[in-house]
Design a protein around this motif. Structure first.
Motif: not given
Length: 201
Positions: A130-138, A142-145
């Motif tokens: 699975a892969s998720v795109t979004g934003q970090d806390i700043e 980002i993308r997380v796989d």
């Protein structure tokens, strides 16, 4: 591959304040059953929320936690979860969007549970990657796989922020059995101490 950090190391690295554990909402709480609001402010309030979420997840010995699981209407989740190699991923993702699985990705059917339906599990098939795109806390993109359990975590937590619990993806008979068992635990006061279903002092 990023360096493997534990929760405290990651929190210090990104400058989080001290967090406090909060009770986890249970199935039936309205905030769990509707899509969460997009996060538009990236500042101290968000960092405090993420810090509290990490402490709440750690107290409940979870591998992921969405903001609405501690009653907050915000599109953010945290994770501390191993992938198929055993490598632990730690972090937070804001305003996540789950990408469609790549062609040919196999499904993995395994027991799934949820801190908001505590102590109950049921087999559920999900894509093994699975892969998720979004934003970090700043607020940076980002993308997380993920693979293995981490892939399941990314899908499970994004579902939460869309108002979907894993029981909503079960076949009707399995869903009914899990929720009936959960209701019995609440009635018998057998819920874990971090759960909203536990009688308060």
């Amino acid at each position: 591959m990023p360096n493997e950090l534990d929760i405290d190391e990651w929190a210090a690295e990104v400058g989080l304040p001290e967090g406090r554990p909060r009770r986890v909402t249970v199935h039936g709480s309205p905030v769990l059953h509707r899509p969460c609001q997009e996060v538009t402010e990236f500042g101290d309030e968000l960092k405090q929320l993420v810090a509290d979420m990490l402490e709440s997840m750690d107290a409940a010995e979870g591998v992921g936690l969405a903001a609405n699981q501690i009653g907050e209407d915000a599109r953010v989740f945290v994770y501390d979860c191993p992938d198929e190699t055993g490598f632990y991923h730690v972090g937070a993702i804001v305003n996540p969007v789950l990408l469609a699985p790549e062609p040919g990705v196999e499904e993995d059917k395994d027991d799934e549970g949820c801190l908001s339906v505590p102590l109950e599990f049921s087999p559920l098939a999900r894509p093994a990657k699975a892969s998720v795109t979004g934003q970090d806390i700043e607020g940076r993109p980002i993308r997380v796989d993920g693979t293995g359990l981490f892939a399941r975590c990314l899908q499970h937590e994004t579902d939460h922020l869309n108002g979907i619990l894993y029981v909503d993806r079960l076949e009707p008979d399995a869903r009914e059995a899990v929720l009936a068992a959960n209701a019995q635990r609440i009635e018998a006061h057998e819920m874990p101490p971090w759960s909203e279903g536990t009688p308060r002092d």
